[in-house]
Design a protein around this motif. Structure first.
Motif, PDB file in Angstrom:
ATOM      1  N   TYR A  66     -11.654  -4.427   3.258  1.00  0.00           N
ATOM      2  CA  TYR A  66     -10.290  -4.362   2.744  1.00  0.00           C
ATOM      3  C   TYR A  66      -9.981  -5.674   2.274  1.00  0.00           C
ATOM      4  CZ  TYR A  66      -5.239  -4.047   4.031  1.00  0.00           C
ATOM      5  OH  TYR A  66      -3.910  -4.092   3.980  1.00  0.00           O
ATOM      6  N   ASP A  80       2.208 -10.663   8.964  1.00  0.00           N
ATOM      7  CA  ASP A  80       0.914  -9.857   9.395  1.00  0.00           C
ATOM      8  C   ASP A  80      -0.262 -10.233   8.593  1.00  0.00           C
ATOM      9  OD1 ASP A  80       2.141  -8.426   7.579  1.00  0.00           O
ATOM     10  OD2 ASP A  80       1.428  -6.591   8.242  1.00  0.00           O
ATOM     11  N   GLN A 112       0.818  -1.313   0.107  1.00  0.00           N
ATOM     12  CA  GLN A 112      -0.215   0.169   0.164  1.00  0.00           C
ATOM     13  C   GLN A 112       0.802   1.180   0.070  1.00  0.00           C
ATOM     14  OE1 GLN A 112      -3.317   0.431   2.682  1.00  0.00           O
ATOM     15  NE2 GLN A 112      -2.725  -1.505   3.765  1.00  0.00           N
ATOM     16  N   ASP A 137      -7.724  -9.062  -5.530  1.00  0.00           N
ATOM     17  CA  ASP A 137      -6.368  -8.838  -6.311  1.00  0.00           C
ATOM     18  C   ASP A 137      -5.687 -10.437  -6.626  1.00  0.00           C
ATOM     19  OD1 ASP A 137      -6.544  -6.229  -5.626  1.00  0.00           O
ATOM     20  OD2 ASP A 137      -5.168  -6.447  -3.924  1.00  0.00           O
TER      21      ASP A 137
HETATM   22  P1  TYM Z   1       1.448  -3.462   3.802  1.00  0.00           P
HETATM   23  O1  TYM Z   1       1.204  -2.443   2.769  1.00  0.00           O
HETATM   24  O2  TYM Z   1       0.673  -3.204   5.175  1.00  0.00           O
HETATM   25  O3  TYM Z   1       2.727  -4.031   3.647  1.00  0.00           O
HETATM   26  C1  TYM Z   1       3.364  -4.536   2.507  1.00  0.00           C
HETATM   27  C2  TYM Z   1       4.024  -5.903   2.815  1.00  0.00           C
HETATM   28  O4  TYM Z   1       4.902  -5.671   3.808  1.00  0.00           O
HETATM   29  C3  TYM Z   1       4.924  -6.758   4.815  1.00  0.00           C
HETATM   30  N1  TYM Z   1       5.184  -6.088   6.229  1.00  0.00           N
HETATM   31  C4  TYM Z   1       6.114  -6.421   7.022  1.00  0.00           C
HETATM   32  N2  TYM Z   1       6.946  -7.590   6.904  1.00  0.00           N
HETATM   33  C5  TYM Z   1       7.685  -7.793   8.190  1.00  0.00           C
HETATM   34  N3  TYM Z   1       7.737  -6.873   9.121  1.00  0.00           N
HETATM   35  C6  TYM Z   1       6.952  -5.923   9.006  1.00  0.00           C
HETATM   36  N4  TYM Z   1       7.065  -5.028  10.201  1.00  0.00           N
HETATM   37  C7  TYM Z   1       6.197  -5.557   8.180  1.00  0.00           C
HETATM   38  N5  TYM Z   1       5.109  -4.601   7.894  1.00  0.00           N
HETATM   39  C8  TYM Z   1       4.684  -4.807   6.717  1.00  0.00           C
HETATM   40  C9  TYM Z   1       3.442  -7.043   4.712  1.00  0.00           C
HETATM   41  O5  TYM Z   1       3.113  -8.347   5.437  1.00  0.00           O
HETATM   42  C10 TYM Z   1       3.152  -7.015   3.421  1.00  0.00           C
HETATM   43  O6  TYM Z   1       3.497  -8.085   2.610  1.00  0.00           O
HETATM   44  N6  TYM Z   1      -2.963  -5.849   2.587  1.00  0.00           N
HETATM   45  C11 TYM Z   1      -1.577  -5.908   1.968  1.00  0.00           C
HETATM   46  C12 TYM Z   1      -1.445  -5.423   0.709  1.00  0.00           C
HETATM   47  C13 TYM Z   1      -1.968  -6.093  -0.038  1.00  0.00           C
HETATM   48  C14 TYM Z   1      -1.618  -7.470  -0.687  1.00  0.00           C
HETATM   49  C15 TYM Z   1      -2.734  -7.597  -1.602  1.00  0.00           C
HETATM   50  C16 TYM Z   1      -0.516  -8.409  -0.455  1.00  0.00           C
HETATM   51  C17 TYM Z   1      -3.339  -5.719  -1.034  1.00  0.00           C
HETATM   52  N7  TYM Z   1      -3.561  -6.849  -1.838  1.00  0.00           N
HETATM   53  C18 TYM Z   1      -2.822  -8.948  -2.326  1.00  0.00           C
HETATM   54  C19 TYM Z   1      -0.398  -9.475  -1.258  1.00  0.00           C
HETATM   55  C20 TYM Z   1      -1.716  -9.830  -1.987  1.00  0.00           C
HETATM   56  C21 TYM Z   1      -0.819  -4.762   2.908  1.00  0.00           C
HETATM   57  O7  TYM Z   1      -1.587  -3.843   3.551  1.00  0.00           O
HETATM   58  O8  TYM Z   1       0.188  -4.721   3.090  1.00  0.00           O
END
Ligand code: TYM
Length: 332
Positions: free
Chosen positions: A130, A151, A13, A137
């Motif tokens: 969401y 997460d 995102q 997707d």
């Molecule tokens: P988002 O934007 O919050 O995070 C993107 C990716 O980063 C990973 N991530 C982490 N991994 C390790 N440690 C952390 N502290 C950490 N913070 C974030 C998340 O697990 C993610 O892989 N809903 C999703 C975006 C999305 C998506 C999809 C992902 C939308 N459609 C389809 C896969 C397939 C999200 O909010 O990720």
């Protein structure tokens, strides 16, 4: 005949500036997987508006996330890189799947529970729905594998349930996707509260390292990161701050936790923290330089996201048509 490659879908995102967590938990693995799979890597701007976004910041960050994908090593010739809002099938499929999802399932999502607490009265319906957009997707490309951080595991499980339900109600339509969660780096923790996830939406900038943080900022943030008074570099739940820094160092340098413990035995934290900071700087600085180059060439970026959207639309439209037909809509 060449065997058909398995499909990957993943996205990030543009709701805040990307962190080291996004990089180690997701992006770095995308780069590793790109040769073996047919990959769709998306900047999920529709997801970002589930919470309030300043339009000009959203625009800037969307392009920056795209530039970060490229700078991290995602090859636009091999992969389909696109912006979610450019491909209208995602919103359309999301509605169809919403009507095949129970609100009880959505209320149970821990990320919804956490975020809705923070926004109180002004939680949008989008925040609840969401995960259904995320399912759209993934299912629109019949993805086999979804590389994400830990997460997102619950959202992936819901995606599988939604897909299975659709397949059972109508007839086999979707591939049931598997999560790909890395052994190391699946959950990078906050530098200030190391029992919580490092998050781009945190109010405290000292809690996260941004992919675009300048080297001196990275050094300062690691130096100030919360540890403990035990003074030994040891991988244990009793020392969550140290455990997190060890995870970061191990991931970047390809070292095991035992190797790190041995290297810093009897040394306190100063040297260790310095090495962690330098490892991060070494990893991110070349990426930052490339990001800035890409951002200076907007027409190149435009070329990539336009081509990506065209390809993504073509592939996903076929699946959307199948869904519509099975549901009982009259073909136009
Ligand atoms: P988002 O934007 O919050 O995070 C993107 C990716 O980063 C990973 N991530 C982490 N991994 C390790 N440690 C952390 N502290 C950490 N913070 C974030 C998340 O697990 C993610 O892989 N809903 C999703 C975006 C999305 C998506 C999809 C992902 C939308 N459609 C389809 C896969 C397939 C999200 O909010 O990720």
């Amino acid at each position: 005949m060449e065997e058909k490659k398995k499909v990957i879908f993943s996205g990030i995102q543009p709701s805040g500036n990307l962190t080291l967590g996004n990089y180690l938990g997701a992006l770095k693995n995308w780069v590793k997987l790109q040769d073996e799979y047919d990959c769709y890597y998306c900047v999920v701007d529709l997801h970002a508006i589930t919470v309030k976004q300043e339009p000009k910041d959203l625009r800037r960050r969307t392009l920056e996330v795209l530039a970060i994908y490229l700078a991290a090593g995602i090859d636009p010739e091999k992969n389909t890189i696109f912006i979610q809002s450019h491909v209208s099938t995602h919103s359309e499929a999301s509605w169809l799947l919403n009507c095949n999802t129970y609100i009880g399932e959505l209320f149970r999502m821990t990320q919804y529970k956490d975020k809705s607490k923070r926004y109180g009265e002004s939680v949008s319906a989008g925040l609840l729905n969401y995960p259904v957009l995320m399912a759209a997707d993934i299912l629109l490309y019949n993805a086999d594998l979804v590389p994400v951080g830990g997460d997102q595991k619950q959202h992936l499980e819901l995606t599988r349930d939604i897909a299975q339900r659709f397949n059972n109600t109508y007839s086999p339509t979707f591939t049931i996707p598997e999560p790909y969660i890395p052994k190391s780096g699946a959950k990078i923790m906050s530098l200030q509260e190391p029992t919580k996830k490092m998050s781009k939406s945190s109010d405290n900038p000292n809690s996260y390292i941004l992919i675009m943080d300048p080297p001196n900022v990275i050094r300062k943030k690691i130096n100030r990161s919360v540890t403990d008074s035990l003074g030994t570099v040891k991988y244990t739940d009793d020392q969550p701050g140290i455990k997190n820094l060890m995870t970061i160092l191990g991931n970047i340098k390809g070292m095991t936790m035992e190797e790190i413990e041995k290297k810093y035995e009897g040394q306190g934290y100063a040297n260790f923290k310095k090495d962690v900071a330098e490892a991060i700087v070494e990893e991110l600085e070349p990426i930052q330089n490339k990001v800035n180059e890409y951002l200076g060439d907007k027409s190149y970026l435009e070329d990539i996201y336009k081509k990506g959207a065209e390809k993504a639309y073509k592939v996903s439209y076929k699946v959307l048509r199948k869904m519509q037909k099975k549901i009982g809509f009259i073909p136009r």
